[in-house]
Write an enzyme that holds these catalytic residues in place. Structure first.
Site, PDB file in Angstrom:
ATOM      1  N   GLU A 179       0.818  -1.257  -0.095  1.00  0.00           N
ATOM      2  CA  GLU A 179      -0.072   0.042   0.142  1.00  0.00           C
ATOM      3  C   GLU A 179       0.951   1.141   0.035  1.00  0.00           C
ATOM      4  O   GLU A 179       0.876   2.174   0.947  1.00  0.00           O
ATOM      5  CB  GLU A 179      -0.800   0.033   1.323  1.00  0.00           C
ATOM      6  CG  GLU A 179      -1.906  -1.216   1.103  1.00  0.00           C
ATOM      7  CD  GLU A 179      -2.992  -1.318   1.988  1.00  0.00           C
ATOM      8  OE1 GLU A 179      -2.791  -0.398   3.157  1.00  0.00           O
ATOM      9  OE2 GLU A 179      -4.002  -1.818   1.821  1.00  0.00           O
ATOM     10  N   GLU A 381      -5.602  -8.286  -1.020  1.00  0.00           N
ATOM     11  CA  GLU A 381      -6.421  -8.157   0.402  1.00  0.00           C
ATOM     12  C   GLU A 381      -7.812  -7.851  -0.070  1.00  0.00           C
ATOM     13  O   GLU A 381      -7.970  -7.027  -0.719  1.00  0.00           O
ATOM     14  CB  GLU A 381      -5.587  -7.085   1.004  1.00  0.00           C
ATOM     15  CG  GLU A 381      -4.471  -7.172   1.541  1.00  0.00           C
ATOM     16  CD  GLU A 381      -3.686  -6.139   2.587  1.00  0.00           C
ATOM     17  OE1 GLU A 381      -4.567  -5.592   3.137  1.00  0.00           O
ATOM     18  OE2 GLU A 381      -2.439  -5.958   2.823  1.00  0.00           O
TER      19      GLU A 381
END
Ligand code: BG6
Length: 482
Positions: A179, A381
Protein backbone atom coordinates in the site's frame (compact mmCIF):
# COMPACT_ATOMS: atom_id res chain seq x y z
CA UNK A 1 -17.50 -19.55 -21.63
CA UNK A 2 -19.92 -18.39 -18.99
CA UNK A 3 -19.55 -16.65 -15.66
CA UNK A 4 -19.61 -19.93 -13.79
CA UNK A 5 -16.32 -21.28 -15.04
CA UNK A 6 -14.65 -18.10 -16.04
CA UNK A 7 -11.57 -18.28 -13.79
CA UNK A 8 -8.37 -19.67 -15.30
CA UNK A 9 -7.43 -23.21 -14.22
CA UNK A 10 -4.22 -21.99 -12.65
CA UNK A 11 -5.96 -19.24 -10.68
CA UNK A 12 -3.94 -18.47 -7.53
CA UNK A 13 -6.22 -18.91 -4.53
CA UNK A 14 -4.65 -18.20 -1.18
CA UNK A 15 -4.55 -15.88 1.79
CA UNK A 16 -2.56 -12.88 2.97
CA UNK A 17 -0.71 -11.81 6.12
CA UNK A 18 2.07 -9.45 7.17
CA UNK A 19 5.03 -10.18 9.43
CA UNK A 20 4.44 -7.31 11.85
CA UNK A 21 0.86 -8.42 12.51
CA UNK A 22 1.46 -12.16 12.48
CA UNK A 23 4.96 -13.30 13.44
CA UNK A 24 5.57 -12.01 16.95
CA UNK A 25 9.03 -12.98 18.32
CA UNK A 26 9.83 -9.30 18.01
CA UNK A 27 13.23 -9.57 19.73
CA UNK A 28 14.07 -13.21 19.02
CA UNK A 29 16.79 -14.57 16.73
CA UNK A 30 18.65 -11.30 16.42
CA UNK A 31 15.61 -9.24 15.51
CA UNK A 32 15.28 -5.75 16.93
CA UNK A 33 12.36 -3.34 17.19
CA UNK A 34 10.53 -2.43 14.03
CA UNK A 35 8.29 0.59 13.53
CA UNK A 36 5.30 -1.63 14.32
CA UNK A 37 6.92 -2.71 17.60
CA UNK A 38 6.66 0.77 19.08
CA UNK A 39 2.94 1.05 18.41
CA UNK A 40 0.63 0.40 21.34
CA UNK A 41 -2.72 -1.35 21.22
CA UNK A 42 -5.75 0.81 20.50
CA UNK A 43 -9.35 0.41 19.49
CA UNK A 44 -12.01 1.74 17.17
CA UNK A 45 -12.28 4.81 19.40
CA UNK A 46 -8.82 5.03 21.01
CA UNK A 47 -5.95 5.61 18.58
CA UNK A 48 -2.71 3.65 18.81
CA UNK A 49 0.30 5.54 20.14
CA UNK A 50 3.83 5.61 18.79
CA UNK A 51 6.08 5.51 21.84
CA UNK A 52 9.54 6.01 20.26
CA UNK A 53 11.00 3.51 22.68
CA UNK A 54 9.61 0.40 24.34
CA UNK A 55 7.83 1.47 27.53
CA UNK A 56 7.84 -1.02 30.35
CA UNK A 57 4.34 -2.17 31.23
CA UNK A 58 2.83 -1.01 27.94
CA UNK A 59 1.14 -3.55 25.71
CA UNK A 60 2.46 -3.78 22.16
CA UNK A 61 0.34 -6.15 20.05
CA UNK A 62 3.06 -6.93 17.52
CA UNK A 63 5.50 -8.27 20.10
CA UNK A 64 3.86 -11.63 20.24
CA UNK A 65 1.12 -11.11 17.62
CA UNK A 66 -0.16 -14.66 17.04
CA UNK A 67 3.31 -16.13 17.02
CA UNK A 68 3.62 -17.45 13.49
CA UNK A 69 7.33 -17.58 14.30
CA UNK A 70 6.74 -20.67 16.43
CA UNK A 71 3.55 -21.91 14.75
CA UNK A 72 4.48 -21.74 11.08
CA UNK A 73 4.38 -25.49 10.51
CA UNK A 74 0.94 -25.84 12.05
CA UNK A 75 -0.42 -22.81 10.20
CA UNK A 76 0.95 -23.77 6.81
CA UNK A 77 -0.52 -27.24 7.24
CA UNK A 78 -3.92 -25.64 7.78
CA UNK A 79 -3.47 -23.43 4.72
CA UNK A 80 -2.61 -26.54 2.72
CA UNK A 81 -5.74 -28.25 4.03
CA UNK A 82 -7.80 -25.36 2.69
CA UNK A 83 -6.12 -25.97 -0.66
CA UNK A 84 -4.08 -22.76 -0.85
CA UNK A 85 -2.19 -22.43 -4.12
CA UNK A 86 -0.31 -19.39 -2.84
CA UNK A 87 0.39 -17.54 0.38
CA UNK A 88 1.09 -13.83 0.65
CA UNK A 89 3.40 -13.05 3.54
CA UNK A 90 5.97 -10.40 4.27
CA UNK A 91 9.53 -10.53 5.47
CA UNK A 92 10.37 -8.45 8.53
CA UNK A 93 13.16 -6.12 7.44
CA UNK A 94 14.04 -5.76 11.13
CA UNK A 95 14.74 -9.50 11.25
CA UNK A 96 17.25 -9.26 8.39
CA UNK A 97 18.88 -5.89 9.08
CA UNK A 98 17.94 -5.18 12.71
CA UNK A 99 19.94 -1.93 12.85
CA UNK A 100 19.14 -1.09 9.23
CA UNK A 101 22.79 -0.34 8.40
CA UNK A 102 24.29 -3.66 9.60
CA UNK A 103 27.29 -4.68 7.56
CA UNK A 104 26.06 -8.25 7.31
CA UNK A 105 22.53 -9.63 7.17
CA UNK A 106 21.28 -11.50 10.20
CA UNK A 107 21.70 -15.18 9.33
CA UNK A 108 19.19 -16.37 11.91
CA UNK A 109 16.53 -14.15 10.39
CA UNK A 110 17.26 -15.41 6.88
CA UNK A 111 17.17 -18.99 8.14
CA UNK A 112 13.68 -18.51 9.57
CA UNK A 113 12.37 -17.64 6.12
CA UNK A 114 14.31 -20.55 4.57
CA UNK A 115 12.28 -22.75 6.87
CA UNK A 116 8.99 -21.08 6.05
CA UNK A 117 9.61 -21.35 2.30
CA UNK A 118 10.58 -24.99 2.51
CA UNK A 119 7.44 -25.73 4.51
CA UNK A 120 5.35 -24.00 1.84
CA UNK A 121 7.15 -25.95 -0.86
CA UNK A 122 6.22 -29.19 0.89
CA UNK A 123 2.58 -28.43 0.08
CA UNK A 124 3.23 -26.77 -3.28
CA UNK A 125 2.12 -23.40 -2.00
CA UNK A 126 3.65 -20.54 -3.95
CA UNK A 127 4.91 -17.73 -1.73
CA UNK A 128 4.06 -14.15 -2.68
CA UNK A 129 6.45 -12.04 -0.66
CA UNK A 130 5.92 -8.42 0.31
CA UNK A 131 9.33 -6.95 0.99
CA UNK A 132 8.12 -4.10 3.15
CA UNK A 133 4.68 -4.32 4.71
CA UNK A 134 4.02 -1.46 7.16
CA UNK A 135 7.32 -2.36 8.81
CA UNK A 136 10.90 -1.12 8.82
CA UNK A 137 13.64 -1.41 11.41
CA UNK A 138 12.85 1.32 13.94
CA UNK A 139 16.49 2.25 13.52
CA UNK A 140 15.51 3.65 10.11
CA UNK A 141 13.29 6.15 11.91
CA UNK A 142 15.83 6.90 14.61
CA UNK A 143 18.77 7.35 12.29
CA UNK A 144 17.19 8.91 9.21
CA UNK A 145 13.57 9.76 10.03
CA UNK A 146 12.57 6.88 7.81
CA UNK A 147 11.92 7.46 4.16
CA UNK A 148 12.27 11.23 4.50
CA UNK A 149 15.94 10.59 3.89
CA UNK A 150 17.30 9.49 0.53
CA UNK A 151 19.63 7.15 2.37
CA UNK A 152 16.70 4.85 2.98
CA UNK A 153 16.87 3.90 -0.71
CA UNK A 154 20.30 2.30 -0.45
CA UNK A 155 19.41 0.44 2.72
CA UNK A 156 16.24 -0.92 1.14
CA UNK A 157 18.02 -1.91 -2.06
CA UNK A 158 20.69 -3.76 -0.08
CA UNK A 159 17.94 -5.57 1.81
CA UNK A 160 16.24 -6.50 -1.49
CA UNK A 161 19.50 -7.68 -2.97
CA UNK A 162 20.01 -9.97 0.00
CA UNK A 163 16.51 -11.43 -0.31
CA UNK A 164 16.62 -11.89 -4.07
CA UNK A 165 19.92 -13.74 -3.89
CA UNK A 166 19.04 -15.88 -0.91
CA UNK A 167 15.58 -16.89 -2.15
CA UNK A 168 16.37 -16.90 -5.86
CA UNK A 169 15.10 -20.43 -6.38
CA UNK A 170 12.24 -20.54 -3.90
CA UNK A 171 10.32 -17.29 -4.36
CA UNK A 172 9.07 -16.10 -7.71
CA UNK A 173 6.47 -13.42 -6.83
CA UNK A 174 7.60 -10.27 -5.01
CA UNK A 175 5.77 -7.10 -4.01
CA UNK A 176 8.03 -4.15 -3.27
CA UNK A 177 5.92 -2.08 -0.84
CA UNK A 178 2.57 -2.71 0.76
CA UNK A 179 0.00 0.00 0.00
CA UNK A 180 2.64 2.48 -1.07
CA UNK A 181 -0.02 5.13 -1.68
CA UNK A 182 -0.79 5.28 2.04
CA UNK A 183 1.82 8.02 2.06
CA UNK A 184 -0.73 10.24 0.29
CA UNK A 185 -2.41 10.82 3.63
CA UNK A 186 -1.14 11.71 7.13
CA UNK A 187 -2.23 8.36 8.60
CA UNK A 188 0.32 6.66 6.35
CA UNK A 189 3.32 8.71 7.51
CA UNK A 190 4.59 6.37 10.20
CA UNK A 191 3.13 3.01 9.23
CA UNK A 192 4.11 3.26 5.57
CA UNK A 193 6.96 5.77 5.64
CA UNK A 194 8.56 5.24 9.07
CA UNK A 195 8.27 9.03 9.41
CA UNK A 196 7.80 10.92 12.61
CA UNK A 197 6.23 14.20 11.58
CA UNK A 198 5.26 15.63 14.96
CA UNK A 199 5.48 14.88 18.66
CA UNK A 200 1.85 13.86 19.09
CA UNK A 201 2.73 10.18 19.02
CA UNK A 202 -0.68 9.47 17.50
CA UNK A 203 -0.26 7.75 14.19
CA UNK A 204 -3.59 8.57 12.58
CA UNK A 205 -4.32 11.97 14.06
CA UNK A 206 -1.52 14.15 12.76
CA UNK A 207 -2.38 17.82 12.70
CA UNK A 208 0.76 19.42 11.24
CA UNK A 209 1.03 19.62 7.46
CA UNK A 210 3.26 16.71 6.56
CA UNK A 211 2.57 16.59 2.84
CA UNK A 212 5.98 17.83 1.67
CA UNK A 213 7.76 15.26 3.80
CA UNK A 214 5.38 12.45 2.86
CA UNK A 215 5.59 13.03 -0.88
CA UNK A 216 9.37 13.26 -0.76
CA UNK A 217 9.39 9.98 1.18
CA UNK A 218 7.03 8.49 -1.37
CA UNK A 219 9.36 9.53 -4.18
CA UNK A 220 12.21 7.78 -2.39
CA UNK A 221 10.11 4.62 -2.09
CA UNK A 222 9.12 4.74 -5.75
CA UNK A 223 12.76 5.07 -6.78
CA UNK A 224 13.72 2.27 -4.37
CA UNK A 225 10.96 0.08 -5.79
CA UNK A 226 12.10 0.68 -9.37
CA UNK A 227 15.68 -0.15 -8.44
CA UNK A 228 14.49 -3.34 -6.76
CA UNK A 229 12.50 -4.40 -9.83
CA UNK A 230 15.53 -3.88 -11.97
CA UNK A 231 17.85 -5.85 -9.72
CA UNK A 232 15.28 -8.61 -9.31
CA UNK A 233 15.09 -9.13 -13.05
CA UNK A 234 18.87 -9.25 -13.30
CA UNK A 235 19.18 -11.80 -10.52
CA UNK A 236 16.44 -14.02 -11.85
CA UNK A 237 14.68 -13.14 -15.12
CA UNK A 238 11.78 -15.38 -14.05
CA UNK A 239 11.00 -13.20 -11.06
CA UNK A 240 7.67 -11.40 -11.21
CA UNK A 241 7.67 -8.17 -9.26
CA UNK A 242 4.50 -6.31 -8.45
CA UNK A 243 3.29 -3.11 -6.87
CA UNK A 244 0.58 -2.87 -4.23
CA UNK A 245 -1.98 -0.09 -4.06
CA UNK A 246 -4.51 0.52 -1.29
CA UNK A 247 -7.34 1.19 -3.69
CA UNK A 248 -9.28 4.23 -2.61
CA UNK A 249 -12.61 4.05 -4.45
CA UNK A 250 -14.60 7.26 -4.14
CA UNK A 251 -17.89 7.69 -6.02
CA UNK A 252 -19.13 11.15 -6.93
CA UNK A 253 -21.91 12.10 -4.53
CA UNK A 254 -24.16 13.48 -7.30
CA UNK A 255 -24.11 13.84 -11.08
CA UNK A 256 -23.17 17.48 -10.63
CA UNK A 257 -20.11 17.78 -12.93
CA UNK A 258 -18.24 19.41 -10.06
CA UNK A 259 -18.67 16.23 -8.03
CA UNK A 260 -17.54 14.09 -10.95
CA UNK A 261 -14.37 16.15 -11.30
CA UNK A 262 -13.74 15.95 -7.58
CA UNK A 263 -14.06 12.17 -7.59
CA UNK A 264 -11.85 11.94 -10.69
CA UNK A 265 -9.18 14.12 -9.08
CA UNK A 266 -9.19 12.02 -5.95
CA UNK A 267 -8.81 8.85 -8.01
CA UNK A 268 -5.92 10.37 -9.93
CA UNK A 269 -4.11 11.51 -6.80
CA UNK A 270 -4.82 8.64 -4.41
CA UNK A 271 -4.48 5.77 -6.84
CA UNK A 272 -3.03 6.73 -10.19
CA UNK A 273 0.09 8.65 -9.22
CA UNK A 274 1.62 5.56 -7.63
CA UNK A 275 0.07 3.16 -10.13
CA UNK A 276 1.44 5.11 -13.08
CA UNK A 277 4.95 5.44 -11.69
CA UNK A 278 5.08 1.73 -10.92
CA UNK A 279 3.53 0.50 -14.15
CA UNK A 280 4.43 3.18 -16.70
CA UNK A 281 7.64 4.37 -15.12
CA UNK A 282 6.73 8.04 -14.91
CA UNK A 283 4.65 10.49 -12.92
CA UNK A 284 1.36 11.19 -14.71
CA UNK A 285 0.88 14.66 -16.17
CA UNK A 286 -1.75 15.69 -13.60
CA UNK A 287 0.83 15.39 -10.82
CA UNK A 288 2.49 18.67 -11.80
CA UNK A 289 -0.60 20.77 -11.10
CA UNK A 290 -1.39 18.86 -7.93
CA UNK A 291 2.11 19.43 -6.56
CA UNK A 292 2.05 23.11 -7.56
CA UNK A 293 -1.28 23.74 -5.90
CA UNK A 294 -0.31 21.79 -2.79
CA UNK A 295 3.04 23.49 -2.50
CA UNK A 296 4.95 20.24 -2.80
CA UNK A 297 8.41 20.28 -4.37
CA UNK A 298 9.95 16.92 -5.01
CA UNK A 299 13.69 16.82 -4.98
CA UNK A 300 14.75 14.48 -7.73
CA UNK A 301 18.31 13.28 -8.00
CA UNK A 302 20.01 12.95 -11.35
CA UNK A 303 19.02 9.67 -12.89
CA UNK A 304 15.77 9.23 -10.94
CA UNK A 305 13.59 9.58 -14.01
CA UNK A 306 15.63 6.97 -15.83
CA UNK A 307 15.54 4.67 -12.82
CA UNK A 308 11.74 4.87 -12.72
CA UNK A 309 11.55 4.14 -16.45
CA UNK A 310 13.75 1.08 -16.06
CA UNK A 311 11.94 -0.42 -13.12
CA UNK A 312 8.37 -1.02 -14.25
CA UNK A 313 6.49 -3.78 -12.43
CA UNK A 314 5.26 -7.02 -13.97
CA UNK A 315 1.88 -7.15 -12.29
CA UNK A 316 -0.48 -4.92 -10.36
CA UNK A 317 -1.83 -5.89 -6.99
CA UNK A 318 -4.14 -4.01 -4.69
CA UNK A 319 -6.16 -4.20 -1.53
CA UNK A 320 -9.88 -3.63 -1.64
CA UNK A 321 -12.13 -3.48 1.40
CA UNK A 322 -14.57 -0.64 0.95
CA UNK A 323 -15.63 2.47 -0.92
CA UNK A 324 -16.77 5.95 0.00
CA UNK A 325 -18.38 9.03 -1.50
CA UNK A 326 -16.68 12.22 -2.69
CA UNK A 327 -18.45 15.46 -3.42
CA UNK A 328 -18.62 19.21 -3.24
CA UNK A 329 -21.83 19.07 -1.23
CA UNK A 330 -21.72 15.64 0.36
CA UNK A 331 -24.66 14.56 2.39
CA UNK A 332 -24.36 12.42 5.46
CA UNK A 333 -21.52 11.48 7.77
CA UNK A 334 -17.98 10.44 7.33
CA UNK A 335 -17.22 6.76 6.80
CA UNK A 336 -14.25 4.97 8.37
CA UNK A 337 -11.22 3.26 6.92
CA UNK A 338 -7.67 2.44 7.99
CA UNK A 339 -6.07 4.96 5.71
CA UNK A 340 -8.56 6.46 3.26
CA UNK A 341 -12.08 7.51 4.09
CA UNK A 342 -14.78 9.75 2.73
CA UNK A 343 -18.50 10.25 3.06
CA UNK A 344 -21.12 7.60 3.64
CA UNK A 345 -22.97 6.00 0.78
CA UNK A 346 -26.70 5.57 1.50
CA UNK A 347 -26.80 2.44 -0.69
CA UNK A 348 -24.21 0.55 1.33
CA UNK A 349 -23.99 -1.08 4.75
CA UNK A 350 -20.84 -0.99 6.89
CA UNK A 351 -19.03 -3.42 9.17
CA UNK A 352 -18.70 -2.78 12.93
CA UNK A 353 -15.69 -0.55 12.30
CA UNK A 354 -17.61 1.62 9.86
CA UNK A 355 -15.99 0.28 6.66
CA UNK A 356 -18.62 0.27 3.93
CA UNK A 357 -19.18 -3.04 2.18
CA UNK A 358 -19.25 -2.74 -1.60
CA UNK A 359 -18.64 -5.92 -3.64
CA UNK A 360 -19.56 -4.29 -6.94
CA UNK A 361 -16.89 -1.70 -6.31
CA UNK A 362 -14.36 -4.49 -6.73
CA UNK A 363 -15.61 -5.20 -10.25
CA UNK A 364 -15.43 -1.48 -10.95
CA UNK A 365 -11.83 -1.18 -9.76
CA UNK A 366 -10.68 -4.28 -11.63
CA UNK A 367 -12.11 -2.95 -14.89
CA UNK A 368 -10.94 0.58 -14.31
CA UNK A 369 -7.34 -0.37 -13.54
CA UNK A 370 -7.03 -3.09 -16.15
CA UNK A 371 -8.26 -0.72 -18.85
CA UNK A 372 -5.46 1.64 -17.91
CA UNK A 373 -2.51 -0.72 -17.54
CA UNK A 374 -3.36 -4.01 -19.26
CA UNK A 375 -1.07 -6.09 -17.05
CA UNK A 376 -2.02 -9.09 -14.88
CA UNK A 377 -3.80 -8.18 -11.67
CA UNK A 378 -4.13 -9.78 -8.27
CA UNK A 379 -6.45 -8.90 -5.39
CA UNK A 380 -4.01 -9.39 -2.53
CA UNK A 381 -6.21 -8.11 0.30
CA UNK A 382 -9.95 -8.21 0.80
CA UNK A 383 -12.03 -9.35 3.72
CA UNK A 384 -14.37 -8.59 6.57
CA UNK A 385 -13.10 -7.49 9.96
CA UNK A 386 -15.67 -8.81 12.43
CA UNK A 387 -16.15 -9.95 16.01
CA UNK A 388 -16.39 -13.75 16.08
CA UNK A 389 -18.13 -15.72 18.79
CA UNK A 390 -16.96 -19.15 19.85
CA UNK A 391 -20.18 -21.07 20.57
CA UNK A 392 -20.56 -23.48 23.49
CA UNK A 393 -19.87 -26.40 21.16
CA UNK A 394 -16.63 -24.72 20.05
CA UNK A 395 -17.94 -23.78 16.60
CA UNK A 396 -17.51 -20.37 15.02
CA UNK A 397 -20.36 -19.73 12.62
CA UNK A 398 -19.04 -16.82 10.60
CA UNK A 399 -21.75 -16.78 7.95
CA UNK A 400 -21.34 -12.99 7.64
CA UNK A 401 -17.75 -13.53 6.47
CA UNK A 402 -18.77 -16.18 3.97
CA UNK A 403 -21.40 -13.81 2.59
CA UNK A 404 -18.88 -10.98 2.28
CA UNK A 405 -16.30 -13.11 0.48
CA UNK A 406 -18.87 -14.86 -1.72
CA UNK A 407 -20.21 -11.54 -2.95
CA UNK A 408 -16.72 -10.27 -3.71
CA UNK A 409 -15.73 -13.45 -5.54
CA UNK A 410 -18.90 -13.16 -7.61
CA UNK A 411 -17.82 -9.69 -8.66
CA UNK A 412 -14.30 -10.88 -9.44
CA UNK A 413 -15.83 -13.41 -11.79
CA UNK A 414 -17.92 -10.69 -13.40
CA UNK A 415 -14.74 -8.69 -13.94
CA UNK A 416 -12.92 -11.66 -15.47
CA UNK A 417 -15.91 -12.19 -17.76
CA UNK A 418 -15.59 -8.48 -18.60
CA UNK A 419 -12.08 -9.27 -19.85
CA UNK A 420 -9.84 -8.45 -16.89
CA UNK A 421 -6.71 -10.57 -16.52
CA UNK A 422 -7.03 -11.50 -12.87
CA UNK A 423 -4.51 -14.10 -11.76
CA UNK A 424 -5.06 -14.46 -8.03
CA UNK A 425 -6.98 -13.73 -4.88
CA UNK A 426 -5.53 -13.71 -1.36
CA UNK A 427 -8.12 -12.65 1.24
CA UNK A 428 -6.65 -10.67 4.10
CA UNK A 429 -5.81 -12.17 7.45
CA UNK A 430 -6.56 -15.74 6.37
CA UNK A 431 -5.75 -16.55 9.98
CA UNK A 432 -6.68 -14.05 12.73
CA UNK A 433 -3.90 -11.52 13.22
CA UNK A 434 -3.45 -8.09 14.82
CA UNK A 435 -5.36 -5.25 13.19
CA UNK A 436 -3.08 -2.65 11.61
CA UNK A 437 -5.27 0.36 12.26
CA UNK A 438 -6.40 -0.37 15.80
CA UNK A 439 -3.98 -3.00 17.10
CA UNK A 440 -6.95 -5.10 18.18
CA UNK A 441 -7.31 -8.87 18.03
CA UNK A 442 -11.07 -8.78 18.18
CA UNK A 443 -11.22 -7.37 14.66
CA UNK A 444 -10.86 -10.73 12.98
CA UNK A 445 -10.62 -11.63 9.31
CA UNK A 446 -9.51 -15.25 9.38
CA UNK A 447 -10.76 -18.63 8.27
CA UNK A 448 -8.79 -19.81 11.30
CA UNK A 449 -9.56 -18.49 14.75
CA UNK A 450 -6.67 -17.75 17.13
CA UNK A 451 -7.40 -17.76 20.84
CA UNK A 452 -6.09 -14.38 21.90
CA UNK A 453 -7.80 -11.21 23.07
CA UNK A 454 -7.17 -7.48 22.89
CA UNK A 455 -5.11 -7.53 26.09
CA UNK A 456 -2.82 -10.22 24.76
CA UNK A 457 -4.34 -13.07 26.76
CA UNK A 458 -5.12 -16.46 25.27
CA UNK A 459 -3.67 -19.86 24.49
CA UNK A 460 -2.85 -19.05 20.84
CA UNK A 461 -4.66 -22.25 19.91
CA UNK A 462 -5.88 -22.40 16.35
CA UNK A 463 -9.46 -23.42 15.49
CA UNK A 464 -11.23 -23.73 12.14
CA UNK A 465 -14.19 -21.43 11.53
CA UNK A 466 -17.16 -22.33 9.37
CA UNK A 467 -15.59 -20.27 6.58
CA UNK A 468 -12.61 -22.65 6.58
CA UNK A 469 -14.61 -25.45 4.96
CA UNK A 470 -16.43 -23.03 2.77
CA UNK A 471 -13.19 -21.59 1.34
CA UNK A 472 -11.81 -25.10 0.92
CA UNK A 473 -14.75 -25.87 -1.36
CA UNK A 474 -14.38 -22.59 -3.24
CA UNK A 475 -10.78 -23.46 -4.04
CA UNK A 476 -11.53 -27.09 -4.86
CA UNK A 477 -14.13 -26.04 -7.43
CA UNK A 478 -11.99 -23.14 -8.70
CA UNK A 479 -14.64 -20.69 -7.60
CA UNK A 480 -17.64 -22.47 -9.11
CA UNK A 481 -19.25 -23.46 -5.84
CA UNK A 482 -19.30 -20.39 -3.71
C1 BG6 B 1 -4.55 -3.08 4.79
C2 BG6 B 1 -3.17 -3.38 5.32
O1 BG6 B 1 -4.69 -1.74 4.56
O2 BG6 B 1 -5.63 -3.33 5.62
C3 BG6 B 1 -3.13 -4.49 6.36
O3 BG6 B 1 -2.30 -3.70 4.28
C4 BG6 B 1 -4.29 -4.32 7.30
O4 BG6 B 1 -1.89 -4.47 6.99
C5 BG6 B 1 -5.58 -4.44 6.49
O5 BG6 B 1 -4.29 -5.20 8.37
C6 BG6 B 1 -6.84 -4.41 7.32
O6 BG6 B 1 -6.83 -3.30 8.13
P1 BG6 B 1 -7.08 -3.44 9.69
O7 BG6 B 1 -6.82 -2.10 10.22
O8 BG6 B 1 -8.48 -3.88 9.83
O9 BG6 B 1 -6.11 -4.46 10.17
Amino acid sequence: MNKKNVLPVDFMWGGATAANQYEGAWNVGGKKASTADVMTGGSHTTPRRITKHIEEGTYYPSHEAVDFYHHYKEDIKLFAEMGFKCFRMSIAWSRIFPNVDDKVANEEGLKFYDNVFSELKKYNIEPIVTISHYEAPFALTEKYNGWASREAIDHYVRYCNTLFKRYKDVVKYWITFNEINSLMVPAGAFIAGALLVDDSGIFNNITVDSSQMRFQALHHQLVASAKAVNIAHQINPDFKVGCMINYSLGYASTCNPKDIIKAQKQDQINNMICGDVHVRGEYPTFTKRYFEESNIKIEMAEGDEETLKNGCVDFYTFSYYKSHVVGTRPEGDVTQGNVFGGFKNPYLKANDWGWQIDPEGLRYVLNHVYDRYKIPMMVVENGLGAVDIVEKDGKINDDYRIKFLREHIEQMKEAVYDGVELIGYTPWGCIDIVSASTGEMKKRYGFIYVDKDNDGKGTLNRRKKKSFNWYQQVIATNGEEI
